[in-house]
Design a protein around this motif. Structure first.
Motif, PDB file in Angstrom:
ATOM      1  N   TRP B 104     -26.057 -55.941 -15.443  1.00 43.45           N
ATOM      2  CA  TRP B 104     -26.604 -56.220 -16.498  1.00 43.45           C
ATOM      3  C   TRP B 104     -27.707 -57.258 -16.283  1.00 43.45           C
ATOM      4  O   TRP B 104     -28.751 -57.367 -16.966  1.00 43.45           O
ATOM      5  CB  TRP B 104     -25.450 -56.524 -17.677  1.00 43.45           C
ATOM      6  CG  TRP B 104     -26.268 -56.787 -19.157  1.00 43.45           C
ATOM      7  CD1 TRP B 104     -26.979 -55.995 -19.763  1.00 43.45           C
ATOM      8  CD2 TRP B 104     -25.885 -57.787 -20.022  1.00 43.45           C
ATOM      9  NE1 TRP B 104     -27.231 -56.595 -20.824  1.00 43.45           N
ATOM     10  CE2 TRP B 104     -26.512 -57.603 -21.398  1.00 43.45           C
ATOM     11  CE3 TRP B 104     -24.951 -58.803 -19.994  1.00 43.45           C
ATOM     12  CZ2 TRP B 104     -26.359 -58.426 -22.332  1.00 43.45           C
ATOM     13  CZ3 TRP B 104     -24.616 -59.612 -21.042  1.00 43.45           C
ATOM     14  CH2 TRP B 104     -25.542 -59.453 -22.064  1.00 43.45           C
ATOM     15  N   LEU B 105     -27.380 -58.411 -16.068  1.00 42.56           N
ATOM     16  CA  LEU B 105     -28.152 -59.337 -15.678  1.00 42.56           C
ATOM     17  C   LEU B 105     -29.290 -59.336 -14.866  1.00 42.56           C
ATOM     18  O   LEU B 105     -30.503 -59.642 -15.385  1.00 42.56           O
ATOM     19  CB  LEU B 105     -27.376 -60.863 -15.085  1.00 42.56           C
ATOM     20  CG  LEU B 105     -26.494 -61.709 -16.043  1.00 42.56           C
ATOM     21  CD1 LEU B 105     -25.604 -62.470 -15.042  1.00 42.56           C
ATOM     22  CD2 LEU B 105     -27.514 -62.593 -16.835  1.00 42.56           C
ATOM     23  N   ALA B 106     -29.241 -58.436 -13.769  1.00 42.54           N
ATOM     24  CA  ALA B 106     -30.298 -57.889 -12.721  1.00 42.54           C
ATOM     25  C   ALA B 106     -31.251 -57.086 -13.620  1.00 42.54           C
ATOM     26  O   ALA B 106     -32.373 -57.311 -13.409  1.00 42.54           O
ATOM     27  CB  ALA B 106     -29.683 -57.446 -11.666  1.00 42.54           C
ATOM     28  N   GLU B 107     -30.591 -56.067 -14.394  1.00 41.12           N
ATOM     29  CA  GLU B 107     -31.367 -55.240 -15.209  1.00 41.12           C
ATOM     30  C   GLU B 107     -32.303 -56.010 -16.156  1.00 41.12           C
ATOM     31  O   GLU B 107     -33.434 -55.752 -16.039  1.00 41.12           O
ATOM     32  CB  GLU B 107     -30.572 -53.878 -15.823  1.00 41.12           C
ATOM     33  CG  GLU B 107     -30.173 -53.102 -14.975  1.00 41.12           C
ATOM     34  CD  GLU B 107     -30.749 -51.990 -14.619  1.00 41.12           C
ATOM     35  OE1 GLU B 107     -32.273 -52.001 -14.660  1.00 41.12           O
ATOM     36  OE2 GLU B 107     -30.435 -51.004 -13.901  1.00 41.12           O
ATOM     37  N   GLN B 108     -31.616 -57.040 -16.962  1.00 39.79           N
ATOM     38  CA  GLN B 108     -32.508 -57.625 -17.936  1.00 39.79           C
ATOM     39  C   GLN B 108     -33.471 -58.528 -17.311  1.00 39.79           C
ATOM     40  O   GLN B 108     -34.660 -58.628 -17.601  1.00 39.79           O
ATOM     41  CB  GLN B 108     -31.438 -58.690 -18.431  1.00 39.79           C
ATOM     42  CG  GLN B 108     -30.352 -57.732 -19.641  1.00 39.79           C
ATOM     43  CD  GLN B 108     -31.171 -57.472 -21.116  1.00 39.79           C
ATOM     44  OE1 GLN B 108     -32.483 -57.429 -21.019  1.00 39.79           O
ATOM     45  NE2 GLN B 108     -30.415 -56.861 -21.765  1.00 39.79           N
ATOM     46  N   PHE B 138     -32.268 -46.664 -20.928  1.00 41.49           N
ATOM     47  CA  PHE B 138     -30.970 -46.257 -20.749  1.00 41.49           C
ATOM     48  C   PHE B 138     -30.161 -47.071 -19.993  1.00 41.49           C
ATOM     49  O   PHE B 138     -28.677 -47.118 -20.217  1.00 41.49           O
ATOM     50  CB  PHE B 138     -31.329 -44.835 -20.240  1.00 41.49           C
ATOM     51  CG  PHE B 138     -31.852 -43.796 -20.963  1.00 41.49           C
ATOM     52  CD1 PHE B 138     -30.991 -43.336 -21.976  1.00 41.49           C
ATOM     53  CD2 PHE B 138     -33.187 -43.496 -20.832  1.00 41.49           C
ATOM     54  CE1 PHE B 138     -31.496 -42.326 -22.850  1.00 41.49           C
ATOM     55  CE2 PHE B 138     -33.601 -42.565 -21.750  1.00 41.49           C
ATOM     56  CZ  PHE B 138     -32.875 -41.894 -22.682  1.00 41.49           C
ATOM     57  N   HIS B 139     -30.908 -47.726 -19.121  1.00 36.54           N
ATOM     58  CA  HIS B 139     -29.857 -48.598 -18.091  1.00 36.54           C
ATOM     59  C   HIS B 139     -29.162 -49.789 -19.093  1.00 36.54           C
ATOM     60  O   HIS B 139     -28.001 -50.000 -18.861  1.00 36.54           O
ATOM     61  CB  HIS B 139     -30.422 -49.349 -17.118  1.00 36.54           C
ATOM     62  CG  HIS B 139     -31.284 -48.408 -16.181  1.00 36.54           C
ATOM     63  ND1 HIS B 139     -31.876 -48.756 -15.071  1.00 36.54           N
ATOM     64  CD2 HIS B 139     -31.325 -47.022 -16.242  1.00 36.54           C
ATOM     65  CE1 HIS B 139     -32.555 -47.624 -14.372  1.00 36.54           C
ATOM     66  NE2 HIS B 139     -32.117 -46.670 -15.061  1.00 36.54           N
ATOM     67  N   TYR B 142     -26.516 -48.451 -21.454  1.00 36.92           N
ATOM     68  CA  TYR B 142     -25.307 -48.141 -20.732  1.00 36.92           C
ATOM     69  C   TYR B 142     -24.468 -49.644 -20.610  1.00 36.92           C
ATOM     70  O   TYR B 142     -23.283 -49.517 -20.976  1.00 36.92           O
ATOM     71  CB  TYR B 142     -25.624 -47.918 -18.977  1.00 36.92           C
ATOM     72  CG  TYR B 142     -24.353 -47.742 -18.357  1.00 36.92           C
ATOM     73  CD1 TYR B 142     -23.700 -46.604 -18.412  1.00 36.92           C
ATOM     74  CD2 TYR B 142     -24.061 -48.765 -17.398  1.00 36.92           C
ATOM     75  CE1 TYR B 142     -22.611 -46.391 -17.576  1.00 36.92           C
ATOM     76  CE2 TYR B 142     -22.762 -48.649 -16.584  1.00 36.92           C
ATOM     77  CZ  TYR B 142     -22.235 -47.438 -16.688  1.00 36.92           C
ATOM     78  OH  TYR B 142     -21.011 -47.085 -15.973  1.00 36.92           O
ATOM     79  N   PHE B 143     -25.078 -50.549 -20.252  1.00 37.15           N
ATOM     80  CA  PHE B 143     -24.347 -52.036 -20.237  1.00 37.15           C
ATOM     81  C   PHE B 143     -24.026 -52.298 -21.844  1.00 37.15           C
ATOM     82  O   PHE B 143     -22.801 -53.024 -21.847  1.00 37.15           O
ATOM     83  CB  PHE B 143     -25.176 -53.100 -19.544  1.00 37.15           C
ATOM     84  CG  PHE B 143     -25.270 -52.744 -18.324  1.00 37.15           C
ATOM     85  CD1 PHE B 143     -24.090 -52.676 -17.483  1.00 37.15           C
ATOM     86  CD2 PHE B 143     -26.431 -52.128 -17.528  1.00 37.15           C
ATOM     87  CE1 PHE B 143     -24.440 -52.524 -16.049  1.00 37.15           C
ATOM     88  CE2 PHE B 143     -26.474 -51.866 -16.147  1.00 37.15           C
ATOM     89  CZ  PHE B 143     -25.287 -52.111 -15.616  1.00 37.15           C
ATOM     90  N   GLU B 144     -24.746 -52.115 -22.461  1.00 34.10           N
ATOM     91  CA  GLU B 144     -24.345 -52.443 -24.145  1.00 34.10           C
ATOM     92  C   GLU B 144     -23.284 -51.737 -24.493  1.00 34.10           C
ATOM     93  O   GLU B 144     -22.188 -51.985 -25.134  1.00 34.10           O
ATOM     94  CB  GLU B 144     -25.456 -52.126 -25.008  1.00 34.10           C
ATOM     95  CG  GLU B 144     -26.548 -53.010 -24.779  1.00 34.10           C
ATOM     96  CD  GLU B 144     -27.894 -53.028 -25.804  1.00 34.10           C
ATOM     97  OE1 GLU B 144     -28.725 -53.868 -25.702  1.00 34.10           O
ATOM     98  OE2 GLU B 144     -28.020 -51.967 -26.221  1.00 34.10           O
TER      99      GLU B 144
END
Lengths: 92, 251
Positions: B104-108, B138-139, B142-144
């Motif tokens: 999640w951190l890496a995507e954000q 969408f990524h 997913y984490f949300e």
């Protein structure tokens, strides 16, 4: 944090939280390819909440470049012909 | 801009895009490695879909940063010391909550850095960023969704908070300004990107129903390379996972 600091925890699935209940929670998926098409039923996904249902539906039913996709919780569908029973699930 | 500023800006621009592309290459491999830990069959499809999308983003950025002659070298010819991936992803996830917090951190973080180029004068970059944004939506979703699943489970929430606290300073360090950063390089100043990143994590903590520590300082890593946005080479074990095994299969 080190690379060797790995916990060998067995994969445990909390059915209530991760699958939406003791029995999985399902969503029906509808989509259309172009604005000229009708919104059609393309399948079903299992998900514990609306966010995961949307993402899972998007990746599971990726056979077309949809311009629109919707998910509907199965328990929100009111059946007309099933005498009060829930609608039947179709999994692709 | 003066000539030397142009050169410095170009250097920061290439460094930003390469850091995002390499982080996405590693993140895609994380998803591929962790797919068996998914919780249901459609979860496997989601993880594989996100892996595929991240590989696609990395390749689009590599293509933009290279010439037809240098593409193969950029994508699959570099050693562990030349991969500009975020230090956050160096250490394998220790459990499902660690995987969720780290990815999640890496995507954000990658999305926030890339979003600084929305509306860039380079229309190809602007187009890539817009397309990446459509898929990253969408990524993040997913984490949300997973944060909402963890909410209320005290033990798993506590584990998520612990892993988040360990990984967050590494993500923050990745989003630090270099010496030549200014508003002429990105459409959004780096400070604003960092603030927005922290705000979005705060919104995630509401879904989790528990606080996430975003007040800690960025990690003080030794031998920091501003060009690669990382410290030290990729760990050997991780490099073995991400390195291109069979160039003959590449198209």
């Amino acid at each position: 944090m080190s690379g060797t600091d790995v916990v060998n925890r067995k994969k445990e699935i909390d059915k209530l939280r991760e699958r939406g209940g003791e029995t999985p929670r399902y969503y029906e998926v509808f989509a259309r390819v172009s604005s000229a098409d009708a919104l059609v039923h393309v399948g079903s996904v299992e998900a514990p909440n609306d966010d995961l249902a949307q993402v899972r539906a998007w990746y599971v039913y990726d056979q077309h470049k949809w311009i629109e996709m919707c998910v509907v919780p199965l328990d929100c569908i009111i059946t007309v012909t099933e005498n009060g029973r829930t609608t039947k699930i179709k999994m692709n | 801009m003066m000539m030397n500023n142009d050169s410095a800006a170009e250097s920061v621009f290439r460094s930003d895009l390469l850091a995002v592309a390499d982080t996405k290459l590693v993140l895609g491999n994380w998803y591929g490695e962790c797919v068996i830990n998914g919780r249901a069959l459609p979860d496997f499809a989601a993880l594989l879909g996100m892996a595929n999308a991240n590989f696609g983003h990395a390749r689009a950025l590599y293509k933009h940063l290279s010439t037809p002659e240098s593409y193969a070298e950029l994508e699959r010819g570099r050693g562990a010391a030349e991969i500009a991936s975020m230090n956050l992803l160096d250490c394998a996830p220790r459990d499902w909550e660690d995987f969720l917090a780290s990815a999640w951190l890496a995507e954000q973080a990658t999305w926030h850095l890339l979003s600084g180029y929305i509306g860039a004068s380079d229309r190809t970059v602007s187009g890539i960023v817009r397309r990446v944004g459509q898929e990253v939506y969408f990524h993040i979703r997913y984490f949300e969704g997973w944060l909402a699943v963890l909410a209320g489970d005290n033990e798993r929430t506590r584990r998520f908070q612990k892993h988040f606290a360990e990984r967050f300073p590494l993500a923050l360090r990745w989003l630090e300004s270099g010496e030549t950063d200014d508003e002429e390089i990105r459409r959004v100043p780096m400070e604003a990107i960092r603030r927005s990143f922290i705000d979005k994590l705060g919104a995630g903590s509401k879904l989790l129903g528990a606080p996430l520590n975003t007040s800690s300082a960025s990690s003080s890593l030794d031998e920091w390379s501003a060009r690669l946005r990382r410290s030290g080479p990729l760990p050997a074990g991780l490099f073995e996972v991400v390195r291109f095994k069979d160039p003959a299969l590449a198209h």
